[in-house]
Design a protein around this motif. Structure first.
Motif, PDB file in Angstrom:
ATOM      1  N   ALA A  16       0.897  -1.161  -0.089  1.00  0.00           N
ATOM      2  CA  ALA A  16       0.080   0.034   0.073  1.00  0.00           C
ATOM      3  C   ALA A  16       0.952   1.419  -0.004  1.00  0.00           C
ATOM      4  O   ALA A  16       0.581   2.100  -0.686  1.00  0.00           O
ATOM      5  CB  ALA A  16      -1.079   0.006   1.345  1.00  0.00           C
ATOM      6  N   ALA A  17       1.906   1.220   0.840  1.00  0.00           N
ATOM      7  CA  ALA A  17       2.896   2.284   0.767  1.00  0.00           C
ATOM      8  C   ALA A  17       3.491   2.550  -0.647  1.00  0.00           C
ATOM      9  O   ALA A  17       3.635   3.520  -1.124  1.00  0.00           O
ATOM     10  CB  ALA A  17       3.858   2.023   1.897  1.00  0.00           C
ATOM     11  N   ARG A  18       3.963   1.495  -1.339  1.00  0.00           N
ATOM     12  CA  ARG A  18       4.578   1.707  -2.415  1.00  0.00           C
ATOM     13  C   ARG A  18       3.367   2.296  -3.562  1.00  0.00           C
ATOM     14  O   ARG A  18       3.829   2.709  -4.326  1.00  0.00           O
ATOM     15  CB  ARG A  18       5.196   0.441  -2.919  1.00  0.00           C
ATOM     16  N   ALA A  19       2.242   1.544  -3.685  1.00  0.00           N
ATOM     17  CA  ALA A  19       1.358   2.189  -4.427  1.00  0.00           C
ATOM     18  C   ALA A  19       1.031   3.581  -4.148  1.00  0.00           C
ATOM     19  O   ALA A  19       0.434   4.271  -5.395  1.00  0.00           O
ATOM     20  CB  ALA A  19      -0.065   1.256  -4.092  1.00  0.00           C
ATOM     21  N   ALA A  20       1.245   4.056  -3.131  1.00  0.00           N
ATOM     22  CA  ALA A  20       1.043   5.511  -2.770  1.00  0.00           C
ATOM     23  C   ALA A  20       2.247   6.291  -3.316  1.00  0.00           C
ATOM     24  O   ALA A  20       2.256   7.504  -2.837  1.00  0.00           O
ATOM     25  CB  ALA A  20       0.663   5.671  -1.289  1.00  0.00           C
ATOM     26  N   GLY A  21       3.112   5.840  -3.480  1.00  0.00           N
ATOM     27  CA  GLY A  21       4.252   6.509  -4.260  1.00  0.00           C
ATOM     28  C   GLY A  21       5.509   6.425  -3.144  1.00  0.00           C
ATOM     29  O   GLY A  21       6.371   7.273  -3.384  1.00  0.00           O
ATOM     30  N   HIS A  22       5.441   5.746  -1.950  1.00  0.00           N
ATOM     31  CA  HIS A  22       6.639   5.761  -1.000  1.00  0.00           C
ATOM     32  C   HIS A  22       7.495   4.545  -1.232  1.00  0.00           C
ATOM     33  O   HIS A  22       7.215   3.469  -1.612  1.00  0.00           O
ATOM     34  CB  HIS A  22       5.908   5.679   0.470  1.00  0.00           C
ATOM     35  N   PRO A  23       8.808   4.821  -1.248  1.00  0.00           N
ATOM     36  CA  PRO A  23       9.823   3.514  -1.223  1.00  0.00           C
ATOM     37  C   PRO A  23       9.820   2.596  -0.243  1.00  0.00           C
ATOM     38  O   PRO A  23      10.390   1.643  -0.415  1.00  0.00           O
ATOM     39  CB  PRO A  23      11.246   4.441  -1.158  1.00  0.00           C
ATOM     40  N   ASP A  24       9.043   2.954   0.862  1.00  0.00           N
ATOM     41  CA  ASP A  24       8.873   2.154   2.070  1.00  0.00           C
ATOM     42  C   ASP A  24       7.925   2.840   3.123  1.00  0.00           C
ATOM     43  O   ASP A  24       7.162   3.603   2.654  1.00  0.00           O
ATOM     44  CB  ASP A  24      10.272   1.894   2.687  1.00  0.00           C
ATOM     45  N   LEU A  25       7.458   2.144   4.148  1.00  0.00           N
ATOM     46  CA  LEU A  25       6.553   2.583   4.930  1.00  0.00           C
ATOM     47  C   LEU A  25       6.988   4.057   5.408  1.00  0.00           C
ATOM     48  O   LEU A  25       8.157   4.321   5.860  1.00  0.00           O
ATOM     49  CB  LEU A  25       6.583   1.871   6.179  1.00  0.00           C
ATOM     50  N   PRO A  26       6.041   4.914   5.264  1.00  0.00           N
ATOM     51  CA  PRO A  26       6.373   6.334   5.661  1.00  0.00           C
ATOM     52  C   PRO A  26       6.196   6.528   7.168  1.00  0.00           C
ATOM     53  O   PRO A  26       5.643   5.769   7.965  1.00  0.00           O
ATOM     54  CB  PRO A  26       5.236   7.165   5.001  1.00  0.00           C
ATOM     55  N   VAL A  27       6.961   7.462   7.823  1.00  0.00           N
ATOM     56  CA  VAL A  27       6.893   7.922   9.126  1.00  0.00           C
ATOM     57  C   VAL A  27       5.775   8.631   9.191  1.00  0.00           C
ATOM     58  O   VAL A  27       5.722   9.965   8.845  1.00  0.00           O
ATOM     59  CB  VAL A  27       8.281   8.462   9.720  1.00  0.00           C
ATOM     60  N   PRO A  28       4.845   8.141  10.401  1.00  0.00           N
ATOM     61  CA  PRO A  28       3.614   9.177  10.643  1.00  0.00           C
ATOM     62  C   PRO A  28       4.240  10.397  11.281  1.00  0.00           C
ATOM     63  O   PRO A  28       4.945  10.506  11.928  1.00  0.00           O
ATOM     64  CB  PRO A  28       2.629   8.335  11.528  1.00  0.00           C
ATOM     65  N   PRO A  29       3.453  11.558  11.110  1.00  0.00           N
ATOM     66  CA  PRO A  29       4.014  12.744  11.656  1.00  0.00           C
ATOM     67  C   PRO A  29       4.183  12.624  13.190  1.00  0.00           C
ATOM     68  O   PRO A  29       5.224  13.374  13.613  1.00  0.00           O
ATOM     69  CB  PRO A  29       2.674  13.700  11.217  1.00  0.00           C
ATOM     70  N   THR A  30       3.479  12.171  14.117  1.00  0.00           N
ATOM     71  CA  THR A  30       3.569  12.300  15.400  1.00  0.00           C
ATOM     72  C   THR A  30       4.639  11.396  15.768  1.00  0.00           C
ATOM     73  O   THR A  30       5.131  11.297  16.731  1.00  0.00           O
ATOM     74  CB  THR A  30       2.253  11.812  16.022  1.00  0.00           C
ATOM     75  N   PHE A  31       5.106  10.411  15.087  1.00  0.00           N
ATOM     76  CA  PHE A  31       6.352   9.471  15.357  1.00  0.00           C
ATOM     77  C   PHE A  31       7.580  10.380  15.606  1.00  0.00           C
ATOM     78  O   PHE A  31       8.222   9.748  16.555  1.00  0.00           O
ATOM     79  CB  PHE A  31       6.686   8.656  14.382  1.00  0.00           C
TER      80      PHE A  31
END
Length: 156
Positions: free
Chosen positions: A46-61
């Motif tokens: 799902a992350a890659r389908a959304a254009g990310h190379p890997d799981l994105p870091v959520p803002p609050t992380f």
């Protein structure tokens, strides 16, 4: 004289640096703990389908990176602050670019302002944490305001 006065000479002082490798499992646990339902934060496809190379870091992380130390508040006690007098005042995150699983993030925190109100009964300590990746690229700046009240309770 209130017993919370922090020497203004500390403004500009670096109070800690923490480094954290961001793993997929850590991001998945964070997403679960924070109730994140968007699969982009937990599912690699799902992350890659959304254009990310890997799981994105959520803002609050990014707040978690600051707390990675075994004693993340030692710098406050080192300034003579009784942690029983501390309140979280405000948090601002300024995003510069996305981080992803596989990044190594380094958070360097610096005291950027100190001021008081109510005749010194309340002190406000502002710190700015710059979070960079393994290439020293700025990812996020976290500006945090900590409120410290005098022990006598005059600020209650």
């Amino acid at each position: 004289m209130p017993d919370v006065a922090i020497d203004r000479a500390h403004v500009g002082r670096t109070v800690g640096t923490q480094t954290l490798f961001v793993s997929r499992s850590r991001l998945r646990l964070f997403a679960k703990a924070t109730g994140q339902s968007d699969p982009v934060y937990t599912d690699l496809d799902a992350a890659r389908a959304a254009g990310h190379p890997d799981l994105p870091v959520p803002p609050t992380f990014f707040t978690a990176v600051r707390l990675e130390s075994p004693d993340p508040f030692a710098w406050l006690t080192g300034l003579g602050v009784d942690l029983n007098t501390v309140l979280h005042g405000e948090q601002e995150l300024i995003y510069h670019r996305m981080a992803h699983a596989g990044d190594t993030l380094t958070a360097t925190e610096r005291i950027t302002d100190l001021y008081d109100k109510r005749g010194g009964a309340l002190e406000f300590l502002v710190s700015t944490t710059r979070i960079t990746d393994q290439n020293r690229t700025l990812i996020t700046e976290a500006v945090s305001t900590t409120v410290i009240r005098e022990l006598s309770g005059a600020a209650s």
